[in-house]
Design a protein around this motif. Structure first.
Motif, PDB file in Angstrom:
ATOM      1  N   VAL A 296      -9.503  -0.043 -10.141  1.00  0.00           N
ATOM      2  CA  VAL A 296      -8.645  -0.780 -10.575  1.00  0.00           C
ATOM      3  C   VAL A 296      -9.574  -1.808  -8.587  1.00  0.00           C
ATOM      4  O   VAL A 296      -8.892  -2.829  -9.405  1.00  0.00           O
ATOM      5  CB  VAL A 296      -7.467  -0.430  -9.720  1.00  0.00           C
ATOM      6  N   GLN A 297      -9.930  -1.390  -7.867  1.00  0.00           N
ATOM      7  CA  GLN A 297     -10.815  -2.548  -7.121  1.00  0.00           C
ATOM      8  C   GLN A 297     -12.445  -2.812  -7.879  1.00  0.00           C
ATOM      9  O   GLN A 297     -12.144  -4.111  -7.958  1.00  0.00           O
ATOM     10  CB  GLN A 297     -11.310  -1.150  -6.547  1.00  0.00           C
TER      11      GLN A 297
ATOM     12  N   GLU B 149       1.538  10.664  -6.807  1.00  0.00           N
ATOM     13  CA  GLU B 149       0.399  10.929  -5.822  1.00  0.00           C
ATOM     14  C   GLU B 149      -0.957  10.154  -7.109  1.00  0.00           C
ATOM     15  O   GLU B 149      -1.361   9.145  -6.184  1.00  0.00           O
ATOM     16  CB  GLU B 149       0.538  11.847  -5.015  1.00  0.00           C
TER      17      GLU B 149
ATOM     18  N   HIS C 112      -4.072   3.943  -8.562  1.00  0.00           N
ATOM     19  CA  HIS C 112      -3.511   2.331  -8.586  1.00  0.00           C
ATOM     20  C   HIS C 112      -4.530   2.018  -7.171  1.00  0.00           C
ATOM     21  O   HIS C 112      -4.984   0.366  -7.287  1.00  0.00           O
ATOM     22  CB  HIS C 112      -2.167   2.142  -8.216  1.00  0.00           C
ATOM     23  N   SER C 113      -4.899   2.770  -6.507  1.00  0.00           N
ATOM     24  CA  SER C 113      -5.959   2.113  -5.435  1.00  0.00           C
ATOM     25  C   SER C 113      -6.878   2.867  -5.627  1.00  0.00           C
ATOM     26  O   SER C 113      -7.864   2.870  -4.766  1.00  0.00           O
ATOM     27  CB  SER C 113      -5.547   2.938  -3.750  1.00  0.00           C
ATOM     28  N   GLY C 114      -7.915   3.499  -6.551  1.00  0.00           N
ATOM     29  CA  GLY C 114      -9.033   4.073  -6.995  1.00  0.00           C
ATOM     30  C   GLY C 114      -9.675   2.594  -7.256  1.00  0.00           C
ATOM     31  O   GLY C 114      -9.630   1.458  -7.169  1.00  0.00           O
TER      32      GLY C 114
ATOM     33  N   VAL D   4     -10.122  -5.823  -9.074  1.00  0.00           N
ATOM     34  CA  VAL D   4      -9.293  -6.737  -8.912  1.00  0.00           C
ATOM     35  C   VAL D   4     -10.751  -7.995  -8.121  1.00  0.00           C
ATOM     36  O   VAL D   4     -10.729  -8.666  -8.207  1.00  0.00           O
ATOM     37  CB  VAL D   4      -9.334  -5.563  -7.390  1.00  0.00           C
TER      38      VAL D   4
ATOM     39  N   ALA E 234      -0.881   6.535  -7.704  1.00  0.00           N
ATOM     40  CA  ALA E 234      -1.011   6.198  -6.813  1.00  0.00           C
ATOM     41  C   ALA E 234      -2.565   5.798  -6.682  1.00  0.00           C
ATOM     42  O   ALA E 234      -3.096   5.360  -6.535  1.00  0.00           O
ATOM     43  CB  ALA E 234      -0.106   6.938  -5.081  1.00  0.00           C
ATOM     44  N   ALA E 235      -2.801   6.741  -6.108  1.00  0.00           N
ATOM     45  CA  ALA E 235      -4.335   7.087  -6.569  1.00  0.00           C
ATOM     46  C   ALA E 235      -4.897   6.118  -7.900  1.00  0.00           C
ATOM     47  O   ALA E 235      -5.983   5.797  -6.848  1.00  0.00           O
ATOM     48  CB  ALA E 235      -4.770   8.053  -6.553  1.00  0.00           C
TER      49      ALA E 235
END
Ligand SMILES: C[C@@](CO)(OP(=O)(O)O)[C@H](O)COP(=O)(O)OP(=O)(O)OC[C@H]1O[C@@H](n2ccc(N)nc2=O)[C@H](O)[C@@H]1O
Ligand SMILES: Nc1ncnc2c1ncn2[C@@H]1O[C@H](COP(=O)(O)OP(=O)(O)O)[C@@H](O)[C@H]1O
Length: 316
Positions: free
Chosen positions: A218-219, A207, A213-215, A222, A210-211
């Motif tokens: 990373v944003q 978890e 990775h979507s945190g 991107v 993954a947090a």
């Protein structure tokens, strides 16, 4: 005899979080790694003798099994004995530019270059995944060094998930020539002080990864938002290295006072990097820091983020 010339880039850690420990004595990490255009040059040539030979332009680096490049070649002879018998030994020549034991994975990148070079020399046709699997046997940071660019690294650092590449972010890198930090010491000291924060079960570890990775970091990557990336820099190992190495803390503070977008220690240090808005600002910050600290021992590099790892620049 056939030979290849390869460039082995250094890396910085935009994000390094220690989330647990493992039965094998390593730590569970979530990291975001970034290749930069500060490279060692590795020449790999077929040899008429059935031996591995390493030469290096830095006298205090070992050229036997103590050198990660040697160990990478030795691993290939063990994994591919028929190819070794057919093609013979290898001569490896290393021209170092990456500071040693700096938190920049210089040794790791050299090992990665040798794996890629011997794959070509022996026509093995290995995939990226096969090369990364071999790299993981040698060291936790070596798999990332194969493909490089921008990537999330988890596990002990050997599981790589590429991210959208960051091109041309200008970075100033600082390292005192005479200062080295032991990576094992840094992790051991961190464990002594912060083991109580470790996640204990597999679900929590998954978890957490993954947090990230979507945190927000990373944003920011991107969206190629350099200022936001610089604001989200993180390195847990600073908690043990900065108190023990005042020069690293001084570099962090000097960069912070130089008006850069953000600054952080790389890996287990002692390198410190600063993200700048432009190449011009990076050159100005380099001069400003040299003037502020004015210590012969201090090395400063202006580098930029790149989208690649090991590069083959020529073959003969
Ligand atoms: C700290 C980092 C951050 O990118 O890089 P550097 O600062 O060395 O560049 C890496 O985790 C370094 O990777 P690498 O240098 O390949 O480590 P290895 O040779 O595999 O391990 C060296 C030692 O570091 C500790 N280690 C390394 C990786 C990990 N996930 N947990 C650990 O506890 C162990 O004590 C191990 O014996
Ligand atoms: N080819 C190599 N280049 C640099 N260091 C090497 C090499 N082979 C072995 N080493 C050893 O590996 C250790 C870590 O080197 P390096 O990868 O440069 O550090 P870091 O990962 O902290 O940047 C150093 O103690 C160095 O003596």
């Amino acid at each position: 005899m056939r030979s290849y010339t390869l460039l082995a880039p250094a890396k910085i850690n935009l994000y390094l979080e220690i989330i647990g420990d493992r039965p094998d004595g390593y730590h569970e990490l979530v990291m975001i790694m970034q290749s930069v255009d500060l490279c060692d040059r590795i020449d790999i040539a077929a040899s008429s003798q059935d031996i591995i030979r390493v030469r290096c332009d830095v006298p205090d680096l070992p050229t036997d099994r103590g050198n990660l490049a040697y160990r990478a070649a030795e691993l290939m002879t063990q994994k591919f004995p028929e190819a070794f018998a057919q093609y013979g030994g290898v001569d490896i020549t290393i021209q170092k530019r990456i500071p040693i034991a700096a938190g920049l994975a210089g040794g790791s990148s050299n090992a990665a270059a040798v794996l890629v070079g011997i794959d070509l020399l022996w026509n093995l046709g290995l995939t990226r995944a096969e090369l990364e699997e071999l790299a993981a046997v040698l060291g936790s940071d070596i798999p990332f060094c194969i493909g490089g660019g921008t990537a999330i690294a988890t596990g002990r650092g050997e599981k790589i998930a590429p991210l959208k590449g960051l091109d041309n972010i200008y970075i100033v890198l600082a390292k005192y020539r005479s200062l080295e930090v032991s990576t094992p010491w840094a992790y051991k000291t961190y464990k002594q002080q912060f083991e109580n924060t470790y996640l204990r079960d597999t679900n929590s570890l998954t978890e957490r990864a993954a947090a990230v990775h979507s945190g927000p970091m990373v944003q920011a990557i991107v969206h190629q938002d350099t200022a936001e990336i610089a604001r989200k820099l993180h390195n847990d190992l600073e908690k043990v290295v900065l108190p023990a190495y005042p020069q690293v803390l001084q570099l962090r503070e000097t960069f912070a006072n130089a008006g850069v977008l953000g600054t952080m220690m790389s890996g287990s240090g002692p390198s410190v990097f600063a993200i700048c808005e432009t190449q011009k600002q990076a050159e100005e910050v380099k001069l400003q820091v040299l003037h502020t600290i004015s210590d012969e021992d201090l090395q400063l590099f202006v580098v930029r983020s790149i989208k690649n790892g090991i590069q083959v620049t020529s073959q003969s």
